[in-house]
Design an enzyme around this catalytic site. Structure first.
Site, short mmCIF file in Angstrom:
data_model
loop_
_atom_site.label_atom_id
_atom_site.label_comp_id
_atom_site.label_asym_id
_atom_site.label_seq_id
_atom_site.Cartn_x
_atom_site.Cartn_y
_atom_site.Cartn_z
N ASP A 480 -29.05 -26.72 35.83
CA ASP A 480 -28.36 -25.45 36.06
C ASP A 480 -29.24 -24.50 36.85
OD1 ASP A 480 -30.14 -25.31 33.90
OD2 ASP A 480 -29.05 -23.69 32.93
N ARG A 484 -36.00 -20.51 34.19
CA ARG A 484 -36.09 -19.98 32.83
C ARG A 484 -36.21 -21.12 31.82
NH1 ARG A 484 -30.10 -18.03 33.41
NH2 ARG A 484 -28.93 -19.79 32.56
N ASP A 485 -36.21 -20.79 30.55
CA ASP A 485 -36.36 -21.82 29.52
C ASP A 485 -35.03 -22.54 29.32
OD1 ASP A 485 -34.96 -19.74 28.45
OD2 ASP A 485 -36.34 -19.38 26.77
N GLU A 486 -34.59 -23.20 30.37
CA GLU A 486 -33.34 -23.94 30.31
C GLU A 486 -33.49 -25.19 31.17
OE1 GLU A 486 -30.06 -21.35 30.14
OE2 GLU A 486 -28.66 -22.93 29.70
N ASP A 493 -21.95 -27.55 35.73
CA ASP A 493 -22.57 -27.18 37.00
C ASP A 493 -22.61 -28.38 37.94
OD1 ASP A 493 -23.39 -25.71 34.64
OD2 ASP A 493 -24.78 -24.57 35.89
N TRP A 546 -16.71 -29.19 31.67
CA TRP A 546 -18.09 -29.68 31.51
C TRP A 546 -18.04 -31.19 31.21
CZ3 TRP A 546 -17.27 -24.75 32.00
CH2 TRP A 546 -18.32 -23.90 32.39
N GLU A 758 -26.83 -17.18 40.05
CA GLU A 758 -25.99 -17.57 38.91
C GLU A 758 -24.77 -16.66 38.79
OE1 GLU A 758 -28.05 -17.15 35.17
OE2 GLU A 758 -26.64 -18.51 34.16
N HIS A 779 -29.12 -20.99 41.10
CA HIS A 779 -28.11 -21.65 40.27
C HIS A 779 -27.06 -22.16 41.24
CE1 HIS A 779 -28.12 -21.15 35.85
NE2 HIS A 779 -26.85 -21.49 35.87
C1 RAM Z 1 -25.71 -21.54 30.91
C2 RAM Z 1 -26.20 -22.48 31.94
C3 RAM Z 1 -25.14 -23.19 32.73
C4 RAM Z 1 -23.79 -23.14 32.13
C5 RAM Z 1 -23.80 -23.01 30.64
C6 RAM Z 1 -22.44 -22.92 30.03
O1 RAM Z 1 -26.70 -21.29 29.98
O2 RAM Z 1 -27.09 -21.85 32.79
O3 RAM Z 1 -25.08 -22.77 34.06
O4 RAM Z 1 -23.13 -24.32 32.50
O5 RAM Z 1 -24.58 -21.96 30.21
#
Ligand code: RAM
Length: 906
Positions: A480, A484-486, A493, A546, A758, A779
């Site tokens: 995504d 960040r911490d992701e 996505d 998704w 994003e 993003h």
């Molecule tokens: C966010 C992510 C992503 C998205 C989900 C639902 O945290 O960055 O882009 O698909 O949530």
């Protein structure tokens, strides 16, 4: 005399080759050039034809495989020979020879015949080399450092073993993988430029191993193998709960070095009890989110003397059944960026700007004082005041620290990556010299395939931003965001962006690998996680748009690459997903479960007029239920599964009927009046034919009420312009594309973005941030407009899967005077470029050999069209010229074309 005749012979040969009208090149095995360490037991071959004649189609091929170079060159002792096969197939020709052996290099070549009666000479020789195809091929054991960390943050363990090479080496291969990330050295040298290996997969089910040709790294006498392991995705921090050790607590190594000597004898060095380990290496900590701490004073070559007092290792008995050969492209270093300028921020911070938001790290040349610590922190943006801003990174530290040793040093991290444009430097004496800092982009090594340029510089910047969004987020898996911490494999996505991604770069191997993880992590009941590789179960697993990744990407993949094998692999996963939705639906309505809906759609703070573009989540779900079912039907019909075609065609009708009962008034109004609602209903053919045009009109009216602004979130965005084009509103689509105020694609561009944001309004016009914690500036999802730019502005479409037939139908508009795109397909390069000068239009088109194009010349219905100054009716490789509304449609064989005409009535 002898020399002279040899020279003549050589010249004759050169002339012959030049006289060849037909040649074959760009041979690939499973999409790769000379892959080493493959796991596919039925590899797929592809090649490209080049011809000096237009309208060239392959009519036959002959493909040969042999185990040695002399054999393939002479065509003797072949292990497989197709003989002459009368077929036009030049892509995905499946190996059908004797069963492949492990660790075997296979050489191959191909020649072809065409419809003009030409025969090509044999192609150049290519090879592929198998890896270890059976678990029993492994004699290595998993080893871990003697000291147990129990999951605590720890230095990167280093593993050591020495061995003797006492005979001349013919070849050597290293088969290697890790729990964590590895960096392997032989005799002090890195054995490859691959980064972050073994990559990220659903480790417990599928762990990739890599194969390296390490012949040149060995020497006679004493040799030293050293491997350092980083935490990586395996045991480092992942997600935002400050949690580590998702896959296991200890780093581990699996290592098998196979040396073949000139006399045919073999020596195998494997990870086992004979190795040593130490936590005293220079990498004090390493983590993907947090960064790396490196103590240069400890950076010494690992030798037997150094390792003398090291501890032993623990052998752990783990099954090797999850090992799979590397499938995706490796992550490697790409573009470098020189520092643009050094900034002193209002807060007094020392910041360097690289001018591009990118993913990777900074290389530093430095001579500091021994013991000093240089810290480099990474950020995407500066705040309104111009200070270094890390609020949007959440818990990800993105900081590399180097303890200097006082010598001239070159520094870069090993087991981390950062999303950044700016760095903040601390720990230096005096001001930094910007020339000592270079940013390096790292990403999966995908071949660039697409280009798009136009007369509009803002749109060109948008294309640049889309491509950089792709680079930054294709670091082994589609993420995504990269900062960040992701940084997770969010499935929504990925599906939203797939088509655009496949124009920009060859993503075939990249997604072949990731789709296997989609399948591996799918629940037993068919439900699909929203993040792949799946780190944990989530309430929203199965979310519409998704989880539908499981049918959308395989089908779109097939459209782009024409790869039936991929469709076959994924079919059970596609079907299981549709069956899961069916099992939870009631009266054919998918109206349960947690959903993200049209994520990040347009909302406003003070919404008294109800302008926020909210779309009912279950309405959305129903359209994706239909979309997935349609994809399944498509796949079933390609694979000849006729019973499934019948079953799901009946189901699809029920799904659409239920949609119309539940969400559509008799006059065709949807219960949600948003752009996304109409876009999804139209894109997935939810409405009866007689209600479609009026729905498109409602969509256009809606867009008008927002003064030509887009209000869609993640799910509506990829399709909105396509739907407008399909229903005759390309002019409105152009208005959306060219809109410069929020919400729009060009608003971030006007705000100086160098990647896709994003949120439509990540940074507001006054310079403040829309949100603190969820506000990524890299993003790719909204970059999905790229698909429409290629498909509609320059008009490049696959009319048949894999571009065997190409539809080139550019649609002019939006005050563009030029637009040009190129796409390297499996068959070769397709290009479409147009130019308008007043009412005069020129179109330059390239159609690769072994394909046919359906070309639509816009507005040319009643124009006198020429092709390279010849009236179009006289051009031999063009046929079926017919009027199609205002346009002129024709079929063209391969070749390059220059069309010219003047629009009448202008
Ligand atoms: C966010 C992510 C992503 C998205 C989900 C639902 O945290 O960055 O882009 O698909 O949530």
């Amino acid at each position: 005399m002898k020399k002279a005749s040899l020279l003549i012979l050589f010249l004759v040969q050169v002339l012959l080759v030049h006289a060849q009208k037909l040649t074959v090149s760009a041979l690939t095995t499973d999409y790769n050039n000379n892959p080493v360490g493959t796991g596919n037991v039925k590899p797929a071959f592809a090649w490209k034809l080049s011809s000096s004649e237009r309208n060239t189609l392959q009519t036959a091929y002959e493909l040969q495989v042999a185990a040695t170079m002399p054999d393939i060159s002479s065509g003797k002792n072949l292990s497989w020979n197709t003989g002459r096969v009368n077929s036009g197939q030049s892509v995905h020709v499946l190996y059908n020879g004797p069963e492949l052996k492990s660790r075997q290099r296979y050489y191959w070549r191909v020649r072809v015949w065409d419809n003009h009666g030409n025969a090509s000479p044999w192609s150049g020789i290519k090879y592929w080399e198998t890896g270890l195809l059976n678990p029993s091929d492994w004699s290595a054991k998993w080893i871990e450092a003697a000291e147990i960390t129990n999951g605590a943050v720890s230095p990167a363990p280093v593993f050591f073993r020495s061995f003797n090479v006492s005979a001349p080496v013919k070849s050597a291969r290293l088969y290697i993988t890790a729990h964590g990330l590895y960096e392997a050295k032989l005799n002090g040298k890195n054995i490859s430029n691959h980064l972050l290996a073994p990559g990220w997969t659903s480790y417990h089910k599928r762990l990739q191993y890599q194969t390296y040709d390490v012949t040149s790294f060995l020497k006679s006498g004493g040799n030293v193998a050293a491997v350092t392991l980083g935490d990586g995705w395996y045991r480092g921090f992942l997600e935002w709960q400050r949690k580590r050790n998702w896959y296991g607590k200890e780093a581990g190594l699996l290592y098998q070095l196979e040396i073949t000597f000139a006399d045919g004898k073999k020596q195998v060095i494997v990870s086992d009890e004979g190795w040593k380990s130490s936590f005293d290496g220079p990498i004090k900590t390493s983590d993907i989110y947090m960064g790396e701490t490196f103590d240069s004073r400890l950076d010494k070559p690992v030798t037997a003397a150094v390792a003398k007092n090291w501890k032993g290792v623990r052998v752990v008995h783990t099954s090797l059944d999850n090992l799979v050969a590397q499938q995706g492209p490796p992550v490697v270093r790409h573009e470098q960026f020189k520092a643009l300028k050094v900034i002193k921020t209002p807060k007094g911070e020392t910041v360097i700007d690289f001018g591009q938001n990118l993913v990777g790290w900074v290389q530093v040349k430095i001579k500091g004082r021994a013991g000093d610590t240089l810290k480099i922190k990474h950020a995407e943006v500066l705040d309104k005041e111009g200070n270094f801003y890390t609020g949007n990174l959440r818990t990800a530290q993105q900081e590399d620290s180097y303890i200097l040793d006082g010598t001239d040093q070159f520094l870069e991290p090993h087991f981390t990556f950062h999303g950044f444009r700016f760095i903040k430097i601390t720990g230096l004496h005096g001001e930094p010299d910007k020339d000592n800092f270079t940013a390096v982009a790292i990403y999966s090594d995908m071949q660039p395939t697409g280009t798009f340029t136009s007369s509009n510089s803002l749109v060109n910047q948008l294309q640049h931003n889309i491509q950089w969004g792709q680079k930054g987020n294709f670091v082994d898996i589609p993420t995504d965001c990269p900062q960040r911490d992701e940084r997770l494999g969010w499935t929504g996505d990925a599906q939203v962006f797939f088509n655009t991604a496949a124009y920009n770069m060859n993503v075939a191997s990249f997604f072949t690998k990731w789709l296997q993880d989609v399948k591996a992590d799918q629940y037993a009941n068919g439900r699909v996680p929203v993040v792949i590789p799946a780190t944990q179960k989530r309430g929203n697993d199965g979310s519409a748009g998704w989880a539908d990744v499981s049918t959308i990407i395989p089908w779109n993949f097939y459209t782009v690459y024409g790869d039936k094998q991929l469709l076959e692999h994924q079919y059970s996963s596609m079907k299981a997903w549709v069956e899961y939705v069916r099992s939870i639906s009631k009266n054919n309505l998918w109206n349960s479960g947690g959903h993200y809906g049209d994520w990040l759609f347009y909302t406003m703070a003070d919404d008294r007029d109800g302008k926020a573009a909210i779309t009912d989540k279950y309405l959305i779900a129903q359209t994706f239920y239909a979309a997935s079912t349609q994809n399944l039907i498509n796949a079933a019909s390609v694979l000849g599964k006729n019973d499934d075609v019948a079953t799901y065609t009946a189901l699809l009708k029920n799904i659409k009927d239920a949609f119309n009962r539940e969400y559509v008034t008799p006059s065709g109004r949807l219960v949600s009046g948003s752009q996304t609602a109409y876009v999804l209903a139209l894109n997935f053919d939810m409405l009866p034919e007689n209600l479609r045009q009026q729905a498109a009109q409602r969509l256009v009216d809606n867009i008008k009420t927002y003064k030509n602004h887009i209000t869609t979130g993640f799910l509506g965005t990829p399709y909105i312009c396509h739907v407008l084009t399909r229903f005759g509103y390309t002019d409105v689509a152009y208005k959306l594309l060219l809109q410069e105020t929020y919400p729009s694609w060009l608003y971030p561009v006007k705000m100086g973005a160098t990647t896709i944001w994003e949120r439509w309004d990540g940074i507001k016009t006054d310079g403040t941030f829309e949100a603190e914690s969820m506000n990524s500036f890299n993003h790719y999802s909204y970059g999905a407009i790229g698909d429409w730019m290629y498909k509609v502005i320059t008009g490049i479409n696959a009319a048949e899967p894999g571009y065997k037939t190409i539809r080139i139908a550019p649609q002019l508009g939006g005050n563009f005077t030029t637009a040009a795109a190129g796409l390297e397909t499996m068959y070769g390069k397709v290009a479409s470029a147009w130019k308008t000068e007043g009412s005069k239009i020129t179109l330059d088109i390239t159609v690769p050999a072994n394909t046919t194009a359906k070309i639509v010349l816009p507005g040319a219905a009643s124009a006198a069209v020429t092709e390279s100054s010849v009236a179009i009716s006289k051009v031999k490789s063009v046929k079926d010229v017919i009027k199609s509304g205002n346009d002129l449609a024709l079929t063209a064989g391969s070749g390059t074309y220059h069309f010219e005409y003047t629009l009448s009535g202008k």
